[in-house]
Design a protein around this motif. Structure first.
Motif, PDB file in Angstrom:
ATOM      1  N   PRO A  25       1.310 -14.552   1.289  1.00  0.00           N
ATOM      2  CA  PRO A  25       1.745 -14.973  -0.202  1.00  0.00           C
ATOM      3  C   PRO A  25       2.574 -15.930  -0.235  1.00  0.00           C
ATOM      4  CG  PRO A  25       2.858 -12.898   0.966  1.00  0.00           C
ATOM      5  CD  PRO A  25       1.857 -13.387   1.824  1.00  0.00           C
ATOM      6  N   GLN A 101      -0.178  -8.736  -3.739  1.00  0.00           N
ATOM      7  CA  GLN A 101       1.364  -8.217  -3.500  1.00  0.00           C
ATOM      8  C   GLN A 101       1.933  -7.674  -4.743  1.00  0.00           C
ATOM      9  OE1 GLN A 101       4.415 -10.749  -1.848  1.00  0.00           O
ATOM     10  NE2 GLN A 101       4.567 -10.069  -0.368  1.00  0.00           N
ATOM     11  N   ARG A 226       4.822  -5.101   3.688  1.00  0.00           N
ATOM     12  CA  ARG A 226       5.462  -6.045   4.124  1.00  0.00           C
ATOM     13  C   ARG A 226       6.889  -6.000   4.098  1.00  0.00           C
ATOM     14  NH1 ARG A 226       5.893 -12.779   3.089  1.00  0.00           N
ATOM     15  NH2 ARG A 226       4.590 -13.075   4.792  1.00  0.00           N
ATOM     16  N   SER A 297       5.891 -20.351  10.897  1.00  0.00           N
ATOM     17  CA  SER A 297       5.772 -21.489  11.361  1.00  0.00           C
ATOM     18  C   SER A 297       4.323 -21.755  12.110  1.00  0.00           C
ATOM     19  CB  SER A 297       6.850 -21.555  12.267  1.00  0.00           C
ATOM     20  OG  SER A 297       7.988 -21.851  11.546  1.00  0.00           O
ATOM     21  N   GLY A 318       1.433 -19.458   5.409  1.00  0.00           N
ATOM     22  CA  GLY A 318       2.128 -19.818   4.406  1.00  0.00           C
ATOM     23  C   GLY A 318       2.123 -21.316   3.877  1.00  0.00           C
ATOM     24  N   ARG A 319       3.083 -21.956   4.370  1.00  0.00           N
ATOM     25  CA  ARG A 319       3.293 -23.332   3.940  1.00  0.00           C
ATOM     26  C   ARG A 319       2.000 -24.119   4.291  1.00  0.00           C
ATOM     27  NH1 ARG A 319       7.964 -24.659   7.307  1.00  0.00           N
ATOM     28  NH2 ARG A 319       7.320 -22.879   8.317  1.00  0.00           N
TER      29      ARG A 319
HETATM   30  C1  FMN Z   1       6.494 -21.687  -1.742  1.00  0.00           C
HETATM   31  C2  FMN Z   1       6.642 -20.340  -0.835  1.00  0.00           C
HETATM   32  C3  FMN Z   1       6.423 -19.174  -1.807  1.00  0.00           C
HETATM   33  C4  FMN Z   1       6.681 -18.115  -1.037  1.00  0.00           C
HETATM   34  N1  FMN Z   1       6.314 -16.616  -1.816  1.00  0.00           N
HETATM   35  C5  FMN Z   1       6.298 -15.616  -1.337  1.00  0.00           C
HETATM   36  C6  FMN Z   1       5.785 -14.254  -2.003  1.00  0.00           C
HETATM   37  O1  FMN Z   1       5.571 -14.446  -3.159  1.00  0.00           O
HETATM   38  N2  FMN Z   1       5.853 -13.049  -1.403  1.00  0.00           N
HETATM   39  C7  FMN Z   1       6.414 -12.979   0.027  1.00  0.00           C
HETATM   40  O2  FMN Z   1       6.326 -11.867   0.633  1.00  0.00           O
HETATM   41  N3  FMN Z   1       6.696 -14.303   0.795  1.00  0.00           N
HETATM   42  C8  FMN Z   1       6.717 -15.146   0.233  1.00  0.00           C
HETATM   43  N4  FMN Z   1       6.855 -16.592   0.831  1.00  0.00           N
HETATM   44  C9  FMN Z   1       7.102 -16.299   2.257  1.00  0.00           C
HETATM   45  C10 FMN Z   1       5.662 -16.516   3.056  1.00  0.00           C
HETATM   46  O3  FMN Z   1       4.706 -15.660   2.737  1.00  0.00           O
HETATM   47  C11 FMN Z   1       5.857 -16.731   4.543  1.00  0.00           C
HETATM   48  O4  FMN Z   1       6.312 -15.451   4.871  1.00  0.00           O
HETATM   49  C12 FMN Z   1       6.728 -17.832   4.915  1.00  0.00           C
HETATM   50  O5  FMN Z   1       6.699 -19.108   4.374  1.00  0.00           O
HETATM   51  C13 FMN Z   1       6.761 -18.192   6.386  1.00  0.00           C
HETATM   52  O6  FMN Z   1       5.315 -18.541   6.656  1.00  0.00           O
HETATM   53  P1  FMN Z   1       4.930 -20.219   7.019  1.00  0.00           P
HETATM   54  O7  FMN Z   1       5.785 -20.779   8.033  1.00  0.00           O
HETATM   55  O8  FMN Z   1       3.512 -19.849   7.522  1.00  0.00           O
HETATM   56  O9  FMN Z   1       5.333 -20.712   5.802  1.00  0.00           O
HETATM   57  C14 FMN Z   1       6.776 -17.995   0.345  1.00  0.00           C
HETATM   58  C15 FMN Z   1       7.101 -18.806   1.163  1.00  0.00           C
HETATM   59  C16 FMN Z   1       6.755 -20.296   0.419  1.00  0.00           C
HETATM   60  C17 FMN Z   1       7.010 -21.510   1.299  1.00  0.00           C
END
Ligand code: FMN
Length: 395
Positions: A25, A101, A226, A297, A318-319
């Motif tokens: 998300p 979510q 979550r 990550s 995510g990113r």
């Molecule tokens: C721009 C952005 C928005 C996010 N929005 C949510 C969200 O709505 N709900 C949630 O549980 N986590 C949210 N996250 C966290 C991500 O789901 C994820 O757990 C976190 O970025 C680590 O994963 P990554 O390294 O692949 O980005 C968000 C992260 C980013 C960068």
């Protein structure tokens, strides 16, 4: 090269994912002022559907008092269903499963976002982070019952809108976590007390959502949870508490667990002598009772394989899905050389990143998005909390 993450996965309730990659998300902050879906959001998800096995859509509030930020999606009213149906259809392109979510932000809101209303929480305790947090009002017993029912109603709407499931957002210091945390829950009624008592709200929300699924779903429908494994405040949730919570989830009707961390390989933030990755500890505690999603990550195909090697069943990004909408397609096409690991500010329109999201990615998230314009682009969350986890300074 054949990757394990390309293997299909079937949940116990029969929902099958075509591969083990999940879009985490990532909120776009691009809904209308009243939480209705916008065309910007449809375009963002449409560009990212079709490759990954499942998309967990950005968080939606189940009731007006649960709104945590401007531009947040709402699933609090039947009027939201028509727009949410378009969102579900966009996410489900080419066989991707769509999960939404759902949450209540609790004390992680303020009276500007709530149009003059004071935020609410388990108890009237101000959050430590960010520093300008407002003191919430403790919910009454009747209000707690109303919120629990609202999670059920939201689930009914998600079913009507065509989603394949809902994920309870029990992470990142929002209301579900606030009830479990000894920091934010100082109640002396049945919703507070020892660790088991503080799980009561989550259990009631799970029961309410599952009841809606039993009553309204005419197809296998997923219920995910979550969680954030630790808090850094004292008092606060420690890993041992979360492992007890995981035990509870293991016996509950949820279909999967999703652990919110900035690095999937993270070890305890509080106990530096504990070197075992948190995900491995959670996997051990689950003992096969529920599938587990790891996140944090993941960028390269090898990163995804490494998260599965920790013992998880699914891997979320995510990113990287913001930067590279066609990640799975490119891996399938043996085109890994063109995977984008950096984000150019000039390409954000092409990548269908809504303008409101562009603004906050260039703001609060600048240092972690790997912008091509950022000289420190190699910066990583490593063994520290990521933005969104609830420990951030002022955003
Ligand atoms: C721009 C952005 C928005 C996010 N929005 C949510 C969200 O709505 N709900 C949630 O549980 N986590 C949210 N996250 C966290 C991500 O789901 C994820 O757990 C976190 O970025 C680590 O994963 P990554 O390294 O692949 O980005 C968000 C992260 C980013 C960068």
């Amino acid at each position: 090269m054949s990757y394990q993450f390309m293997e299909p996965f079937t949940f116990k309730n029969g929902v099958t994912l075509k591969n083990r990659m999940v879009m985490a998300p990532t909120t776009t902050m691009s809904s209308f002022y009243d939480g209705q879906v916008t065309n910007d959001e449809i375009a963002f998800y449409g560009a990212r559907a079709g490759g990954v096995g499942m998309i967990v859509g950005e968080v939606a509030n189940v009731i007006a008092s649960g709104k945590g930020f401007e531009g947040e999606l709402s699933i609090a009213s039947d009027d939201d269903i028509a727009g949410l149906s378009r969102l579900a259809s966009a996410m489900k392109a080419n066989g991707t499963k769509a999960v939404l979510q759902i949450f209540h932000a609790g004390r992680k809101s303020n009276d500007r976002i709530l149009r003059g209303q004071q935020p609410v929480s388990a108890s009237a305790v101000k959050a430590v982070f960010p520093e300008d947090s407002q003191e919430p009002r403790a919910l009454t017993a009747a209000e707690i019952d109303e919120i629990i029912a609202a999670f059920g109603d939201a689930t009914r709407r998600a079913i009507a809108a065509g989603f394949d499931g809902v994920e309870l957002h029990g992470a990142n210091t929002y209301l579900l976590q606030q009830f479990f945390s000894p920091n934010s829950n100082r109640r002396t009624d049945k919703w507070g007390g020892d660790r088991d008592a503080r799980m009561g709200f989550a259990k009631a929300v799970i029961a309410s959502t599952q009841a809606a699924i039993d009553q309204f779903a005419d197809r296998p429908f997923l219920l995910g949870y979550r969680l954030s494994p630790e808090e850094i405040e004292t008092p606060g949730i420690r890993l041992d508490d979360s492992l007890a919570f995981v035990d509870m989830l293991g016996e509950s009707p949820v279909d999967y667990l999703h652990v919110s961390m900035g690095s999937a390989h993270r070890t305890s933030l509080n106990d530096k002598s504990d070197h075992m990755p948190i995900l491995t500890q959670i996997k051990d505690r689950l003992a096969g009772r529920k599938p587990l999603i790891g996140v944090g990550s993941v960028e390269t195909p090898q990163d995804a394989e490494d998260v599965l090697a920790l013992g998880t069943d699914l891997v979320a990004m995510g990113r990287e899905m913001i930067r590279e909408p066609q990640w799975v397609e490119k891996v399938l096409d043996h085109d890994e050389a063109s995977l984008r690991y950096q984000l150019s500010p000039s390409e954000m329109d092409e990548l269908r990143i809504p303008r409101a999201m562009q603004a906050y990615l260039k703001g609060a998230f600048y240092s972690v998005m790997h912008f091509t314009t950022d000289p420190n682009t190699a910066a990583d969350y490593q063994n520290a909390a990521a933005p969104m986890e609830g420990f951030e300074k002022k955003m």
